[in-house]
Design a protein around this motif. Structure first.
Motif, PDB file in Angstrom:
ATOM      1  N   THR A  49       0.821  -1.211   0.000  1.00  0.00           N
ATOM      2  CA  THR A  49       0.000   0.000   0.000  1.00  0.00           C
ATOM      3  C   THR A  49       0.859   1.266   0.000  1.00  0.00           C
ATOM      4  O   THR A  49       0.550   2.231  -0.701  1.00  0.00           O
ATOM      5  CB  THR A  49      -0.931   0.023   1.234  1.00  0.00           C
ATOM      6  OG1 THR A  49      -1.781  -1.121   1.193  1.00  0.00           O
ATOM      7  CG2 THR A  49      -1.766   1.287   1.291  1.00  0.00           C
ATOM      8  N   GLY A  62      -3.467   5.194   4.062  1.00  0.00           N
ATOM      9  CA  GLY A  62      -3.021   3.874   3.617  1.00  0.00           C
ATOM     10  C   GLY A  62      -3.497   2.776   4.555  1.00  0.00           C
ATOM     11  O   GLY A  62      -3.974   1.725   4.112  1.00  0.00           O
ATOM     12  N   TRP A  64      -3.151   0.799  -2.825  1.00  0.00           N
ATOM     13  CA  TRP A  64      -2.087   1.587  -3.461  1.00  0.00           C
ATOM     14  C   TRP A  64      -2.633   2.378  -4.642  1.00  0.00           C
ATOM     15  O   TRP A  64      -2.252   3.543  -4.829  1.00  0.00           O
ATOM     16  CB  TRP A  64      -0.948   0.672  -3.931  1.00  0.00           C
ATOM     17  CG  TRP A  64       0.182   1.434  -4.551  1.00  0.00           C
ATOM     18  CD1 TRP A  64       1.270   1.933  -3.902  1.00  0.00           C
ATOM     19  CD2 TRP A  64       0.321   1.806  -5.928  1.00  0.00           C
ATOM     20  NE1 TRP A  64       2.075   2.601  -4.794  1.00  0.00           N
ATOM     21  CE2 TRP A  64       1.517   2.538  -6.050  1.00  0.00           C
ATOM     22  CE3 TRP A  64      -0.450   1.600  -7.068  1.00  0.00           C
ATOM     23  CZ2 TRP A  64       1.970   3.053  -7.258  1.00  0.00           C
ATOM     24  CZ3 TRP A  64      -0.008   2.112  -8.278  1.00  0.00           C
ATOM     25  CH2 TRP A  64       1.185   2.828  -8.368  1.00  0.00           C
ATOM     26  N   TYR A  96      -2.262   6.246  -5.044  1.00  0.00           N
ATOM     27  CA  TYR A  96      -1.586   6.825  -6.203  1.00  0.00           C
ATOM     28  C   TYR A  96      -2.351   8.056  -6.699  1.00  0.00           C
ATOM     29  O   TYR A  96      -1.768   9.120  -6.953  1.00  0.00           O
ATOM     30  CB  TYR A  96      -1.447   5.788  -7.319  1.00  0.00           C
ATOM     31  CG  TYR A  96      -0.940   6.366  -8.620  1.00  0.00           C
ATOM     32  CD1 TYR A  96       0.422   6.589  -8.813  1.00  0.00           C
ATOM     33  CD2 TYR A  96      -1.824   6.726  -9.632  1.00  0.00           C
ATOM     34  CE1 TYR A  96       0.898   7.138  -9.991  1.00  0.00           C
ATOM     35  CE2 TYR A  96      -1.359   7.274 -10.827  1.00  0.00           C
ATOM     36  CZ  TYR A  96       0.004   7.481 -10.991  1.00  0.00           C
ATOM     37  OH  TYR A  96       0.455   8.044 -12.146  1.00  0.00           O
TER      38      TYR A  96
END
Length: 158
Positions: free
Chosen positions: A95, A109, A149, A153
């Protein structure tokens, strides 16, 4: 036996100790959450590594985790016992890969990973049901980490 069945783990065994997230998986409630919390100091230390070295450490944690989780599950006779949390540790590493480290990014996260790990949306649920052994224990959390993740992002890097 189910995932929360009480069994005899051996914290003196390094394989069990690591699979149990340094003992964090023995928390009486929400062991996966405590295992993910135990991952935070590791992720913070790894954040100082260049991306390639972080990826190497993360890859070792994932591959080694297949062995750790599989052996510990076999030793106690329970597939994916709730106390086995090395998969959560590796999942948070995924993550947080290449993310800026702030309290906000770590908190987001953590929350995103736990949501994907707990709810197991498709295809995580499919992997969780179809893949067994150490690989099965690890794979759903790695995918949960990858899905978290992806959101991270777009929040922090895009």
């Amino acid at each position: 036996m189910n995932k929360s069945t009480k069994v005899n783990f051996k914290l003196s065994d390094p394989v069990h100790f690591l699979a149990l997230g340094f003992g964090s998986g023995l928390a009486p409630k929400a062991p996966g959450t405590f295992g993910t919390l135990a991952a935070i100091p590791l992720v913070l230390l790894m954040a100082y590594l260049p991306a390639l070295e972080y990826a190497a450490v993360m890859s070792v944690a994932i591959v080694f985790g297949v062995y750790l989780c599989g052996k510990t599950a076999r030793d106690v006779g329970v597939h994916d016992h709730g106390a086995i949390v090395w998969d959560e540790i590796a999942g948070l590493m995924v993550t947080m890969f290449m993310m800026p480290i702030t309290w906000q990014s770590v908190a987001l996260g953590f929350v995103l990973f736990r949501i994907f790990d707990i709810l197991k949306p498709w295809p995580i649920s499919l992997l969780d049901k179809k893949v067994h052994g150490g690989l099965g224990i690890m794979l759903d959390d790695i995918l949960a980490g990858a899905m978290a993740w992806l959101i991270m992002y777009f929040v922090f890097l895009h």
